[in-house]
Design an enzyme around this catalytic site. Structure first.
Site, PDB file in Angstrom:
ATOM      1  N   SER A  67      47.174   6.262   8.079  1.00 21.65           N
ATOM      2  CA  SER A  67      45.298   6.932   8.248  1.00 21.65           C
ATOM      3  C   SER A  67      45.771   8.749   8.457  1.00 21.65           C
ATOM      4  O   SER A  67      46.209   8.850   7.693  1.00 21.65           O
ATOM      5  CB  SER A  67      45.236   7.206   9.781  1.00 21.65           C
ATOM      6  OG  SER A  67      45.322   5.324  10.373  1.00 21.65           O
TER       7      SER A  67
HETATM    8  N1  SAH Z   1      49.516   3.631  11.817  1.00 23.54           N
HETATM    9  C1  SAH Z   1      49.570   2.827   9.824  1.00 23.54           C
HETATM   10  C2  SAH Z   1      48.066   2.021   9.587  1.00 23.54           C
HETATM   11  C3  SAH Z   1      48.236   1.401   8.739  1.00 23.54           C
HETATM   12  S1  SAH Z   1      47.180   0.163   8.042  1.00 23.54           S
HETATM   13  C4  SAH Z   1      50.391   4.170   9.705  1.00 23.54           C
HETATM   14  O1  SAH Z   1      49.989   5.617   9.772  1.00 23.54           O
HETATM   15  O2  SAH Z   1      50.310   4.029   8.538  1.00 23.54           O
HETATM   16  C5  SAH Z   1      46.813  -0.678   9.897  1.00 23.54           C
HETATM   17  C6  SAH Z   1      47.741  -1.527   9.440  1.00 23.54           C
HETATM   18  O3  SAH Z   1      47.881  -3.234  10.364  1.00 23.54           O
HETATM   19  C7  SAH Z   1      48.404  -2.848   7.777  1.00 23.54           C
HETATM   20  O4  SAH Z   1      49.758  -2.250   7.438  1.00 23.54           O
HETATM   21  C8  SAH Z   1      47.966  -3.889   8.384  1.00 23.54           C
HETATM   22  O5  SAH Z   1      49.178  -4.822   7.854  1.00 23.54           O
HETATM   23  C9  SAH Z   1      48.756  -4.186   9.990  1.00 23.54           C
HETATM   24  N2  SAH Z   1      48.979  -5.318  10.820  1.00 23.54           N
HETATM   25  C10 SAH Z   1      46.956  -5.983  10.564  1.00 23.54           C
HETATM   26  N3  SAH Z   1      46.570  -6.379  11.650  1.00 23.54           N
HETATM   27  C11 SAH Z   1      47.929  -6.687  11.790  1.00 23.54           C
HETATM   28  C12 SAH Z   1      48.575  -7.537  12.744  1.00 23.54           C
HETATM   29  N4  SAH Z   1      47.825  -8.683  13.558  1.00 23.54           N
HETATM   30  N5  SAH Z   1      49.577  -7.887  13.379  1.00 23.54           N
HETATM   31  C13 SAH Z   1      50.776  -6.162  13.146  1.00 23.54           C
HETATM   32  N6  SAH Z   1      50.173  -5.341  12.237  1.00 23.54           N
HETATM   33  C14 SAH Z   1      49.045  -5.971  11.690  1.00 23.54           C
END
Ligand code: SAH
Length: 218
Positions: A67
């Site tokens: 993000s």
């Molecule tokens: N907080 C992270 C943002 C990652 S993007 C950062 O700063 O890097 C969102 C993430 O959520 C992705 O890695 C994706 O694989 C994960 N995600 C999506 N659906 C999910 C679920 N049902 N349970 C756990 N993680 C999930």
């Protein structure tokens, strides 16, 4: 003594905090300190190193993103996390937001559905000596009931609707922040007081959907 040379990551993080966060009214001193301290440059892909402090989201592979710094700070501040709080995070991704949470909370429980990302972030956060983070690979939409209730829940992948299962895992006085919606997304802040659940829409955002690589999204 901190190095003065151009390109010093400490200096760059300090500049990022000043230019991207303080100017946009992030005020919580503990959040600003965490954003100054966590080495964002370690969480981006090596080829994106010169974009580590870019004022926007970046790809981290597997169709997922790290993000924008402002959004990380904004969401962390909105949760009003205290040093004794236990926090659940859904969507570990590269682990950057996880590290920021680990700086301001007592304990962080984080869940990532994509195995490759879960493993990578666990290795990096362990290397960075975080001992207050508990990792799980799996579907975070179910929460992590074994360790509930949580003082705060941070969701960084967007479900189509507010996830009731997660609201159930909030402690009394607990707060949850979650991007809701498929195409148009809004950050929603949910607070729980007794039987009363309050929901407040904050700002428009764009997060990856709450799914994994297997779903073939983006
Ligand atoms: N907080 C992270 C943002 C990652 S993007 C950062 O700063 O890097 C969102 C993430 O959520 C992705 O890695 C994706 O694989 C994960 N995600 C999506 N659906 C999910 C679920 N049902 N349970 C756990 N993680 C999930």
């Amino acid at each position: 003594m901190k190095g003065e040379k151009v390109g010093d990551p400490d200096e760059k993080r300090a500049a990022m905090v000043k230019q991207q966060l303080v100017t946009r009214s992030v005020k919580d001193g503990r959040v600003l300190e965490a954003m100054r301290k966590v080495p964002r440059e370690r969480f981006v892909r090596e080829k994106d190193l010169d974009l580590a402090f870019y004022d926007g989201p970046l790809s981290i592979g597997c169709g997922q993103t790290i993000s924008q710094p402002y959004i990380v700070a904004y969401m962390t501040e909105a949760l009003g996390i205290g040093p004794e709080d236990r926090v659940l995070e859904i969507g570990t991704g590269c682990g950057y937001q996880t590290a920021v949470l680990a700086e301001v909370a007592a304990k962080v429980y984080t869940i990532e559905i994509v195995e490759e990302l879960a493993e990578r972030s666990k290795i990096l956060l362990t290397e960075l000596s975080y001992t207050n983070i508990h990792f799980k690979t799996g579907d975070g939409s179910l929460g992590w009931p074994e360790h509930a209730p949580y003082d705060a829940i941070m969701v960084t992948a967007a479900p189509a609707h507010l996830p009731d299962l997660l609201i159930e895992q909030l402690a009394e006085g607990g707060r949850m922040i979650v991007p809701v919606g498929r195409y148009e997304q809004y950050l929603e802040l949910v607070t729980k007081h007794g039987d009363e659940i309050k929901k407040r829409g904050l700002i428009g955002v764009r997060f990856v959907p709450m799914t994994g690589c297997v779903q073939g999204d983006q």
